[in-house]
Enzyme design. Structure first.
Site, short mmCIF file in Angstrom:
data_model
loop_
_atom_site.label_atom_id
_atom_site.label_comp_id
_atom_site.label_asym_id
_atom_site.label_seq_id
_atom_site.Cartn_x
_atom_site.Cartn_y
_atom_site.Cartn_z
N GLU A 170 -5.84 7.00 -1.55
CA GLU A 170 -5.77 5.77 -0.77
C GLU A 170 -6.39 4.58 -1.52
O GLU A 170 -5.94 3.45 -1.37
CB GLU A 170 -6.46 5.95 0.57
CG GLU A 170 -5.75 6.89 1.52
CD GLU A 170 -4.38 6.40 1.92
OE1 GLU A 170 -4.25 5.19 2.21
OE2 GLU A 170 -3.44 7.21 1.93
N HIS A 219 0.84 -1.20 0.00
CA HIS A 219 0.00 0.00 0.00
C HIS A 219 0.88 1.25 0.00
O HIS A 219 0.65 2.19 -0.78
CB HIS A 219 -0.92 0.01 1.22
CG HIS A 219 -1.72 1.26 1.38
ND1 HIS A 219 -3.02 1.38 0.96
CD2 HIS A 219 -1.39 2.47 1.91
CE1 HIS A 219 -3.46 2.60 1.22
NE2 HIS A 219 -2.49 3.28 1.81
N GLU A 220 1.89 1.25 0.85
CA GLU A 220 2.79 2.41 0.91
C GLU A 220 3.61 2.52 -0.38
O GLU A 220 3.88 3.63 -0.86
CB GLU A 220 3.70 2.31 2.13
CG GLU A 220 2.97 2.28 3.46
CD GLU A 220 2.05 3.47 3.66
OE1 GLU A 220 2.39 4.58 3.19
OE2 GLU A 220 0.98 3.30 4.27
N HIS A 252 1.93 4.60 -3.03
CA HIS A 252 2.16 6.04 -3.01
C HIS A 252 3.38 6.41 -3.85
O HIS A 252 3.38 7.42 -4.56
CB HIS A 252 2.36 6.54 -1.58
CG HIS A 252 1.10 6.63 -0.78
ND1 HIS A 252 0.01 7.36 -1.19
CD2 HIS A 252 0.76 6.09 0.43
CE1 HIS A 252 -0.95 7.27 -0.28
NE2 HIS A 252 -0.52 6.50 0.69
#
Length: 290
Positions: free
Chosen positions: A178, A130-131, A134
Site C-alpha cells: 500500500e 493508487h489502484e 497495484h
C-alpha cells in the site's frame, strides 16, 4: 484551476516502489510455487467471475458513461505511463476502491459510490492512481491470494496453522504494498496534500464533515502517532493492533507520503517535461534515467 503536471514517460515500478514493499515481495517469492498456483489455478476462474460480476452489477465508465471520471482515469494513466484498465462504479455504502489483475489480463478498478461522494475530483484521481499503482507494480497475484485467504482463513485443506502463517505473511506484504501505491497516487496528482486529504477523509470523514476537516491538524496527529513508538510497550501495542489489517493505519500512510514528497527521489522523478492540465506542452525536457 490550471496547473502543471509532469507525465512520467518510461516510469517503472522500481522508480517509486517503497523499500518495505521490495523486502516483503522478496520474502513471498521465496515460497515455492506460490506465484504459479495463484496464476494458473485461481487466476483464470477469478478473472471470469469478477468480470461477470462487474458487468452485471456495476457501471462501466467510458467516454459515454461518466466521462469526467473517465478523463481522471486517462490523465492518471498518461502520467504513470500505463495502459488504462476498465473502471467500474458500484453502489455501496462503505467507502472503498479495489483492483484486480493477473499481469495484464482484463485488469479493472472498482470504486464505490460512497467514496466518490466523499472526495473532490483531485482526491478521486488520487484514489484511481493508487489502484493503478497495484497494476504498475504487478501486485495482482499476491493480492488475489491475500483476499482469498482472508475470506477462507481456517477452512483451507492444508490446515489452519499453515493457512494462518501464510495469511500473516500475506497481510504484512499487503500493508507494505500500500505504501508503494500511495506513492503512485502522489506521482499522478503531484500534490501531497491531496493524497493526505484522502487518507484523512477515510479515517474520519463523511460528506457532511469533509469541509470541516483540518489537514494540518491531521498531519500533527500523525506525528503524535510516531511518538508512541519511542518506548517498547508502545511499539508492541502498535504491532498487535495492525497485525490483522489489510492496510497501514491512515495516519502512518499520511506521514509516509508527506516524507516522500520532500525526498530527492521524488523530486528527481518530476524532472521531466511538464504539461498543463489541458495537454499543452509548457517546456522542453526529457525523462531522467537513474
Amino acid at each position: 484551476m490550471s496547473f502543471l503536471k509532469t507525465p512520467l514517460i518510461g516510469l517503472r515500478a522500481d522508480h517509486f516502489r517503497h523499500p518495505l514493499d521490495l523486502e516483503a515481495t522478496a520474502n513471498l517469492k521465496q515460497l515455492p510455487g506460490l506465484d504459479v498456483m495463484v496464476r494458473n489455478l485461481l487466476g483464470p476462474l477469478a478473472e471470469q467471475f469478477f468480470y461477470l460480476e462487474n458487468i452485471a452489477s456495476s457501471v462501466l465508465v467510458g467516454e459515454q458513461q461518466l466521462p469526467d471520471l473517465h478523463k481522471l482515469l486517462l490523465d492518471a494513466c498518461q502520467i504513470l505511463d500505463l495502459e488504462p484498465p476498465q473502471l467500474y462504479v458500484r453502489q455501496h455504502p462503505v467507502p472503498n476502491a479495489y483492483t484486480f489483475a493477473m499481469r495484464g489480463k482484463q485488469p479493472f478498478i472498482v470504486i464505490h459510490t460512497s467514496l466518490l461522494e466523499l472526495l473532490t475530483p483531485d482526491e478521486i484521481q488520487a484514489v484511481i492512481a493508487h489502484e493503478l499503482g497495484h497494476l504498475k507494480c504487478e501486485h495482482g497475484v499476491y493480492l488475489t491470494l491475500a483476499n482469498l485467504l482472508v475470506l477462507a482463513a481456517g477452512q483451507l485443506p492444508w490446515g489452519a496453522g499453515v493457512a494462518q502463517a501464510l495469511q500473516t505473511q500475506l497481510l504484512e506484504w499487503v500493508r507494505c504494498a500500500e505504501f508503494s501505491c500511495d506513492r503512485a497516487a502522489l506521482l499522478a496528482t503531484q500534490n501531497p496534500r491531496v493524497v493526505a486529504s484522502v487518507l484523512m477523509k477515510l479515517a474520519g470523514g463523511s460528506p457532511t464533515l469533509a469541509s470541516q476537516l483540518n489537514l494540518d491538524a491531521f498531519l500533527a496527529q500523525a506525528r503524535a502517532y510516531d511518538e508512541i513508538s519511542k518506548d517498547q510497550i508502545g511499539e508492541l501495542l502498535k504491532q498487535a493492533m495492525t497485525a490483522q489489517l489489510t492496510h497501514p493505519v491512515p495516519v502512518l500512510r499520511a506521514r509516509e507520503i508527506d516524507r516522500w514528497s520532500s525526498s530527492q527521489a521524488y523530486q528527481a522523478l518530476l524532472e521531466s517535461r511538464p504539461v498543463s492540465h489541458n495537454g499543452e506542452v509548457k517546456s522542453k525536457g526529457g525523462w531522467r534515467n537513474w
